[in-house]
Design a protein around this motif. Structure first.
Motif, PDB file in Angstrom:
ATOM      1  N   VAL A   1       3.172 -10.437   4.738  1.00  0.00           N
ATOM      2  CA  VAL A   1       3.761  -9.188   5.217  1.00  0.00           C
ATOM      3  C   VAL A   1       3.027  -8.038   4.536  1.00  0.00           C
ATOM      4  N   LEU A   2       2.794  -6.974   5.297  1.00  0.00           N
ATOM      5  CA  LEU A   2       2.168  -5.767   4.757  1.00  0.00           C
ATOM      6  C   LEU A   2       3.204  -4.652   4.720  1.00  0.00           C
ATOM      7  N   LEU A   3       3.415  -4.069   3.539  1.00  0.00           N
ATOM      8  CA  LEU A   3       4.307  -2.927   3.388  1.00  0.00           C
ATOM      9  C   LEU A   3       3.467  -1.660   3.314  1.00  0.00           C
ATOM     10  N   LEU A   4       3.737  -0.712   4.202  1.00  0.00           N
ATOM     11  CA  LEU A   4       3.050   0.570   4.196  1.00  0.00           C
ATOM     12  C   LEU A   4       4.067   1.660   3.866  1.00  0.00           C
ATOM     13  N   ILE A   5       3.893   2.297   2.733  1.00  0.00           N
ATOM     14  CA  ILE A   5       4.822   3.324   2.266  1.00  0.00           C
ATOM     15  C   ILE A   5       4.126   4.683   2.368  1.00  0.00           C
ATOM     16  N   GLY A   6       4.745   5.607   3.095  1.00  0.00           N
ATOM     17  CA  GLY A   6       4.165   6.934   3.270  1.00  0.00           C
ATOM     18  C   GLY A   6       4.277   7.389   4.710  1.00  0.00           C
ATOM     19  N   ASP A   7       3.800   8.598   4.944  1.00  0.00           N
ATOM     20  CA  ASP A   7       3.820   9.167   6.282  1.00  0.00           C
ATOM     21  C   ASP A   7       2.589  10.054   6.424  1.00  0.00           C
ATOM     22  N   GLY A   8       2.375  10.600   7.605  1.00  0.00           N
ATOM     23  CA  GLY A   8       1.224  11.468   7.784  1.00  0.00           C
ATOM     24  C   GLY A   8       0.747  11.511   9.220  1.00  0.00           C
ATOM     25  N   PRO A   9      -0.252  12.335   9.487  1.00  0.00           N
ATOM     26  CA  PRO A   9      -0.679  12.587  10.870  1.00  0.00           C
ATOM     27  C   PRO A   9      -1.248  11.390  11.612  1.00  0.00           C
TER      28      PRO A   9
ATOM     29  N   HIS B   1       0.868  -1.189   0.000  1.00  0.00           N
ATOM     30  CA  HIS B   1       0.000   0.000   0.000  1.00  0.00           C
ATOM     31  C   HIS B   1       0.898   1.230   0.000  1.00  0.00           C
ATOM     32  N   VAL B   2       0.536   2.221  -0.809  1.00  0.00           N
ATOM     33  CA  VAL B   2       1.248   3.499  -0.842  1.00  0.00           C
ATOM     34  C   VAL B   2       0.230   4.600  -0.606  1.00  0.00           C
ATOM     35  N   GLY B   3       0.442   5.407   0.434  1.00  0.00           N
ATOM     36  CA  GLY B   3      -0.506   6.480   0.698  1.00  0.00           C
ATOM     37  C   GLY B   3      -0.179   7.225   1.976  1.00  0.00           C
ATOM     38  N   ARG B   4      -0.555   8.484   2.007  1.00  0.00           N
ATOM     39  CA  ARG B   4      -0.351   9.307   3.182  1.00  0.00           C
ATOM     40  C   ARG B   4      -1.264   8.825   4.308  1.00  0.00           C
TER      41      ARG B   4
ATOM     42  N   GLY C   1       7.821   4.513   5.671  1.00  0.00           N
ATOM     43  CA  GLY C   1       7.902   5.967   5.662  1.00  0.00           C
ATOM     44  C   GLY C   1       7.943   6.543   4.254  1.00  0.00           C
ATOM     45  N   LEU C   2       8.378   7.799   4.183  1.00  0.00           N
ATOM     46  CA  LEU C   2       8.530   8.447   2.881  1.00  0.00           C
ATOM     47  C   LEU C   2       9.751   7.886   2.171  1.00  0.00           C
ATOM     48  N   ARG C   3       9.580   7.529   0.924  1.00  0.00           N
ATOM     49  CA  ARG C   3      10.672   6.927   0.158  1.00  0.00           C
ATOM     50  C   ARG C   3      10.809   7.621  -1.192  1.00  0.00           C
ATOM     51  N   ASN C   4      12.023   7.652  -1.706  1.00  0.00           N
ATOM     52  CA  ASN C   4      12.231   8.178  -3.056  1.00  0.00           C
ATOM     53  C   ASN C   4      12.435   7.058  -4.075  1.00  0.00           C
ATOM     54  N   ASP C   5      12.155   5.820  -3.643  1.00  0.00           N
ATOM     55  CA  ASP C   5      12.298   4.670  -4.543  1.00  0.00           C
ATOM     56  C   ASP C   5      10.999   3.865  -4.612  1.00  0.00           C
ATOM     57  N   VAL C   6       9.870   4.567  -4.522  1.00  0.00           N
ATOM     58  CA  VAL C   6       8.571   3.876  -4.530  1.00  0.00           C
ATOM     59  C   VAL C   6       8.407   3.055  -5.803  1.00  0.00           C
TER      60      VAL C   6
END
Length: 372
Positions: free
Chosen positions: A231-239, A203-206, A261-266
């Motif tokens: 395994v669940l991968l969570l890519i992103g950051d936020g409140p 999943h990719v999302g704020r 977290g925030l990645r530059n290789d999504v």
């Protein structure tokens, strides 16, 4: 040589979300000898796009955020436009564009583009009140109307305006080669993440209400009952990240969920995944859904994701959020046996659906030329 047309892109917040990803995709691929982008962003963003923009010949202006001082925010935009004589202002702040486009109107910019990238959800009462209040003013100060999808267009402008052709759909196009599946990257990245033969849900999302992370955790917990080797991968950051982390801990899933977290290789991390899940409460047209399909992944998405985002209907399952986590987990398990789609077919289908940035960036360049 004549100078390129300079378009002032108003982003506001830059937090690793889909809107700035879309605009930066276009910026990277548009003919910058013909069209150059400059940007207005908040002065307190954690992500600074200045080095990247300046390397491509653009400028970044930082102004007071609207949520701290709306008047200072509008005055900052007004000064930039007046001082640098921008003729084309392209606001990507959805209904909040009421502030930026008012400033552009006051500063005398003749071309003021309202670009809507989103819709609304019943679950965000306060935010929706603000959206519905600002929507008519955003339209009032615009001269041209863009949307990322028909759904987003109808929400902002109404069905009649979309049907009449007054709304231009700007597809959330991507670099198809960049997101194509790469087995070598998959092997290297999975090793780096400590993964061997686990089944990976991605999943990719704020981390915000829109993306519905807490429900995603419930779905994953249920799926793990069927296959504990997940395994669940969570890519992103936020409140809401800390709240989601707490829920994962409470459910005893800490060893199964990776917060990257925030990645530059999504674009590379899609290779690690085996399926992509997006249970959003609302969307305009999620670029991450297009990216996942470009990588050949099977997807399970909410019905809030517009049909326009579904390029491979045989590989994408859309479910209502009225379905419970058990039914969602069953859909994930049912799609889990699908292998990736062939790369040549992916490129052909996504290009035919106007998600190829190479062709769509040329179209956007032409649109700017016709509006100036």
């Amino acid at each position: 040589m004549t100078e390129p047309i300079r378009v002032l892109q108003i982003l506001g917040i830059v937090a690793g979300g889909g809107v700035e990803a879309v605009i930066m995709n276009y910026y990277e691929h548009i003919d910058r000898t013909k069209v150059q982008f400059d940007f207005i962003v908040h002065n307190d963003n954690k992500i600074d796009i200045t080095p990247k923009v300046e390397a491509m010949g653009g400028r970044v202006y930082k102004v007071t955020p609207y949520y701290k001082n709306p008047v200072a925010f509008m005055y900052g935009i007004y000064k930039v436009i007046r001082n640098h004589h921008y003729r084309i202002v392209h606001s990507n702040m959805n209904t909040l564009s009421a502030f930026s486009l008012f400033a552009a109107w006051a500063a005398g910019a003749p071309v003021r583009i309202l670009h809507n990238h989103s819709t609304s959800s019943p679950g965000e009462t306060k935010r929706n009140i603000m959206k519905f209040m600002l929507r008519p003013f955003a339209r009032l100060f615009a001269t041209h109307y863009f949307a990322c999808s028909r759904l987003a267009g109808e929400w902002m402008y109404g069905k009649n305006m979309v049907d009449s052709g007054k709304v231009t759909i700007i597809n959330n196009a991507i670099d198809l080669e960049k997101y194509a599946f790469n087995s070598h990257k998959r092997k290297i990245l999975r090793k780096g993440l400590g993964l061997t033969d686990e089944f990976v849900i991605g999943h990719v999302g704020r981390f915000m209400f829109q993306k519905n992370h807490e429900f995603l955790i419930d779905v994953f917990a249920e799926a793990c009952k069927k296959n504990p080797h997940m395994v669940l991968l969570l890519i992103g950051d936020g409140p809401l990240r800390s709240a989601v982390e707490e829920k994962v801990k409470k459910l005893g899933l800490t060893d199964h969920v990776k917060f990257l977290g925030l990645r530059n290789d999504v674009q590379d991390l899609y290779n690690v995944m085996d399926i992509f899940v997006l249970p959003s409460h609302y969307e305009g047209l999620p670029v991450v859904g297009v990216e996942a399909q470009a990588n050949g992944l099977a997807c399970v998405m909410s019905e809030a994701v517009s049909e326009e985002a579904v390029v491979f209907p045989e590989r994408v399952r859309r479910l209502s959020l009225d379905r419970d986590n058990i039914q969602w987990a069953a859909a994930v398990m049912a799609m889990s046996s699908m292998n990736r789609e062939a790369a040549d077919l992916i490129k052909m289908r996504l290009s035919d659906a106007h998600f190829n940035i190479e062709t769509e960036a040329k179209r956007l360049k032409d649109l700017y030329y016709h509006t100036r």
